[in-house]
Each structure stands twice: as C-alpha cells, then as structure tokens.
Design a protein around this motif. Structure first.
Motif, PDB file in Angstrom:
ATOM      1  N   GLY A  49      29.109  57.195  51.492  1.00  0.00           N
ATOM      2  CA  GLY A  49      28.816  56.198  50.448  1.00  0.00           C
ATOM      3  C   GLY A  49      30.050  55.338  50.167  1.00  0.00           C
ATOM      4  N   SER A  50      30.936  55.121  51.297  1.00  0.00           N
ATOM      5  CA  SER A  50      32.189  54.588  51.093  1.00  0.00           C
ATOM      6  C   SER A  50      32.150  52.995  51.437  1.00  0.00           C
ATOM      7  N   ILE A  51      30.852  52.269  51.574  1.00  0.00           N
ATOM      8  CA  ILE A  51      30.765  51.029  51.951  1.00  0.00           C
ATOM      9  C   ILE A  51      29.481  50.656  51.113  1.00  0.00           C
ATOM     10  N   ARG A  52      29.375  51.506  49.719  1.00  0.00           N
ATOM     11  CA  ARG A  52      28.285  51.082  48.891  1.00  0.00           C
ATOM     12  C   ARG A  52      28.423  49.590  48.222  1.00  0.00           C
ATOM     13  N   LEU A  53      29.535  49.232  48.331  1.00  0.00           N
ATOM     14  CA  LEU A  53      29.611  47.975  47.382  1.00  0.00           C
ATOM     15  C   LEU A  53      29.347  46.962  48.415  1.00  0.00           C
ATOM     16  N   ILE A  54      29.447  46.912  49.872  1.00  0.00           N
ATOM     17  CA  ILE A  54      29.055  46.309  50.821  1.00  0.00           C
ATOM     18  C   ILE A  54      27.515  46.378  51.363  1.00  0.00           C
ATOM     19  N   GLN A  55      27.239  47.632  51.163  1.00  0.00           N
ATOM     20  CA  GLN A  55      25.746  47.867  51.504  1.00  0.00           C
ATOM     21  C   GLN A  55      25.536  49.250  51.025  1.00  0.00           C
ATOM     22  N   LYS A 241      39.260  38.397  48.562  1.00  0.00           N
ATOM     23  CA  LYS A 241      38.076  37.364  47.840  1.00  0.00           C
ATOM     24  C   LYS A 241      37.324  36.501  48.842  1.00  0.00           C
ATOM     25  N   GLU A 242      38.125  36.243  50.248  1.00  0.00           N
ATOM     26  CA  GLU A 242      37.748  35.375  51.203  1.00  0.00           C
ATOM     27  C   GLU A 242      36.285  36.189  51.753  1.00  0.00           C
ATOM     28  N   PHE A 243      36.333  37.372  52.140  1.00  0.00           N
ATOM     29  CA  PHE A 243      35.503  38.086  52.523  1.00  0.00           C
ATOM     30  C   PHE A 243      34.352  38.081  51.603  1.00  0.00           C
ATOM     31  N   ASN A 247      30.531  36.080  52.241  1.00  0.00           N
ATOM     32  CA  ASN A 247      29.280  37.377  52.489  1.00  0.00           C
ATOM     33  C   ASN A 247      28.642  36.936  51.246  1.00  0.00           C
ATOM     34  N   ASN A 248      28.657  35.981  50.525  1.00  0.00           N
ATOM     35  CA  ASN A 248      27.900  35.555  49.380  1.00  0.00           C
ATOM     36  C   ASN A 248      27.530  36.754  48.323  1.00  0.00           C
ATOM     37  N   PHE A 249      28.388  37.456  48.208  1.00  0.00           N
ATOM     38  CA  PHE A 249      28.371  38.488  47.080  1.00  0.00           C
ATOM     39  C   PHE A 249      28.241  38.148  45.893  1.00  0.00           C
ATOM     40  N   PRO A 250      27.538  38.966  44.817  1.00  0.00           N
ATOM     41  CA  PRO A 250      27.191  38.423  43.766  1.00  0.00           C
ATOM     42  C   PRO A 250      28.658  38.464  42.929  1.00  0.00           C
ATOM     43  N   PHE A 251      28.272  37.688  41.603  1.00  0.00           N
ATOM     44  CA  PHE A 251      29.811  37.660  40.832  1.00  0.00           C
ATOM     45  C   PHE A 251      30.648  39.008  40.802  1.00  0.00           C
ATOM     46  N   LEU A 252      30.007  40.133  40.367  1.00  0.00           N
ATOM     47  CA  LEU A 252      30.855  41.280  39.957  1.00  0.00           C
ATOM     48  C   LEU A 252      31.261  41.795  41.273  1.00  0.00           C
ATOM     49  N   LYS A 253      30.754  41.809  42.106  1.00  0.00           N
ATOM     50  CA  LYS A 253      31.227  42.358  43.429  1.00  0.00           C
ATOM     51  C   LYS A 253      32.458  41.527  44.150  1.00  0.00           C
TER      52      LYS A 253
END
Length: 335
Positions: A49-55, A241-243, A247-253
């Motif tokens: 679950g280490s990449i849950r914020l990404i996927q 931030k650039e990443f 990747n068009n993450f939502p505001f919170l991410k």
C-alpha cells in the motif's frame, strides 16, 4: 485461469493463488497468454500500500507489472496486433495483472517483442527500459555528449539504462558494487565507481544529469556533484509539486506532494539546480522505439538465476525483499 492476488494491503508478503475468469477485453485491448512475468520492487510497493496516494486499488487485485506473452485475441479497434504476435509490456499502473495465465492490455501499452529474444529476456526489459527512457527524454530533456550519473546502477536497472543512455548520446557514469564493474563498463559506461572503495561525491563534480536510484539518504550528496542548471531525477525519492501537477492529481493529493517535496525542491532551487521525481508509466509507442534500440545494440537484461512459478510467488517476493539478487527475478507461467 490461475492468478496471484492480494486481498488487502499488508506489510507481510502473503498472496493468494486463485482460479478466476479469463479477462474479457474491450475494443481497444488485446488478450495476452502470459509466458513469463518479471518481479519488481513495484510489486512489493503495491502489496504494502506504499503507492496508495499515486494509485489505490479495489481489492482483490492481481499483482504483476511487466510480462511477455502471445496475443490470444484482439478488440475490434486493434489494428497493430494480431493473434499469435509475441508482445511485451509494462502494464498500465491502474491495471496490473502479469502474475496470471492471461492478462488484458490496452493496445497503447504493448509492443512487439525484440526479434530473436526469448520470452524470459523480453519480460525483464519493459519497466527498466521505459524508466530510463522517460527519465532521459522527458524529465532530463538531455543534450547529447553530456554526462549522466546513475547512482546505484549496478543492478538490473543499470544493465538496461546504461546502454539505452549511451545509445541516446550520453556519457554514462555509474556507482555500484564491485561485482558489476566489468559488466557495466562493457555495456558502455564511461566510468564506474565502486562505492566500497571511494565516494562518488568526493571524486565527481559538474555532472549534467543524475538518475537517482538510492533515495532521500543520498539527496545532498547527489546534489553536491550536480552542476548549476543541472537536474536530478529520483526514482526512489519523494514526489513533489511538479510530479503532482504533471499527473493531474486532485487538489488534496497535489497539496500533500507539494508539502512532501518542498524541502528537496527548495534546496535544489537554492543551488540553481532542479529536482524531479519519476514514477514510470506504460507507453507502447515508447517501448516500440526502445525495441529498436534494444535490437540495434543487442542489449540483454540481467536475469537472476532463480526461476519461479505462480505457485511460489511469495518466495520470489521474499527473495526480492531480502535484496542481494543478481538481476531481474523471473516467473515462468506457460513454459
């Protein structure tokens, strides 16, 4: 079909071998009979679950990030592949599933295998090759005849990244263990630094570009050898931030990654340098270009001597977690 799944995130290595339905493909997908899959650190990160914020994944999910196999059938919008084609892919992050007898892959993520390469060789290429290619051509946007340092490049990533970088016109310097020195130099590295004999940050300066595979602990050392105006791309550091924006993450991410990477962005900017984070994505068109580089330069992946099956994936993951392996770990699924 047989498939290796997890039913929830866990720090423990515990998978379940299940009988599930063969995937149904949509109009833009190909159904691939998997011959060989490769085991990657990414699979451990997914499991933990280490990449849950990404996927984040809906459970259960079938593991496995890259594979090689034979096309069984194609969707009606697929024109570049046909039944019987030998293909390989880094699977799209939202849809893993290489540890299974069949996998559905969007046509945009796959490419035909390099000619005269075995399934085992082909399965060990896509993730490392795409990582190197995206780092060099997109994040670093390199100029030819410049110096690229790959820290910790003595493993399976380096065996692909070094010749790919050389083919793209760079002078490559690698740090790593003593065992890999002669092999990495034979692949085209201009210089190899054995980390047990000398510190790269004591002997290098004014490096144009860096691909970091070691992470946060080496950030200041890496930054110290980078020239002003240079860029470091981390494969194991902190997203910034650039990443998040790219990747068009939502505001919170986006806010979370901005805060997490602020320290590294700020320190790099203070020295007139740039810090970037890369999480490799699936890209069949890039993999097709890489295939030509692979064929033209006869680039062979480094493969560990241990071979596994779907029945003992946990053993493969445990071996990877312990480290000290000699290349990419392979899972033979259909011999």
């Amino acid at each position: 079909m047989k498939a290796v799944q997890i039913e929830g995130y866990s720090r423990q290595i515990k998978t379940v071998l299940k009988d599930i339905d063969i995937p149904e493909i949509n109009d833009d997908e190909i159904l691939v009979k998997v011959k060989v899959a490769a085991v990657n650190p990414l699979d451990l990160l997914v499991m933990q679950g280490s990449i849950r914020l990404i996927q984040d994944y809906k459970m259960p999910v079938t593991l496995g990030s890259e594979c090689a196999g034979v096309v069984e059938s194609v969707g009606k919008n697929v024109h570049n592949f046909k039944s019987g084609d030998k293909v390989y892919a880094r699977l799209p992050q939202p849809h893993p599933g290489a540890f299974a007898e069949y996998v559905s892959i969007n046509q945009s993520a796959a490419a035909k295998m390099p000619k005269n390469y075995s399934f085992k060789e082909a399965a060990a290429i896509p993730l490392a090759a795409l990582t190197a290619y995206q780092a060099i051509t997109e994040e670093l946007n390199v100029e030819t005849n410049k110096n690229l340092l790959i820290t910790g490049g003595s493993g399976s990533f380096g065996y692909i990244a070094v010749p790919v970088a050389k083919a793209l016109g760079l002078n490559v310097i690698v740090t790593g263990n003593s065992r890999a020195k002669e092999n990495i130099l034979s692949l085209g590295a201009a210089r190899y630094i054995d980390y047990k004999k000398e510190n790269y940050y004591d002997v290098l300066a004014n490096i144009d570009y860096i691909i970091d595979t070691l992470g946060n602990k080496e950030f200041n050392h890496s930054l110290s050898v980078l020239k002003k105006g240079g860029t470091i791309v981390s494969l194991k550091g902190v997203p910034n931030k650039e990443f998040a924006v790219k990747n068009n993450f939502p505001f919170l991410k986006r806010l979370l990654f901005t805060l997490a990477g602020k320290k590294y962005d700020k320190e790099a900017e203070k020295q007139d340098k740039k810090y970037k984070f890369l999480f490799v994505r699936a890209d069949g068109s890039q993999l097709k270009k890489i295939t030509k580089i692979i064929e033209d330069n006869n680039i062979k992946p480094l493969i560990d001597e241990h071979t596994f099956s779907l029945d003992n994936i946990d053993d493969a993951l445990n071996l990877l977690a312990k480290g000290n392996i000699n290349g990419k770990i392979i899972v033979e699924i259909d011999k």
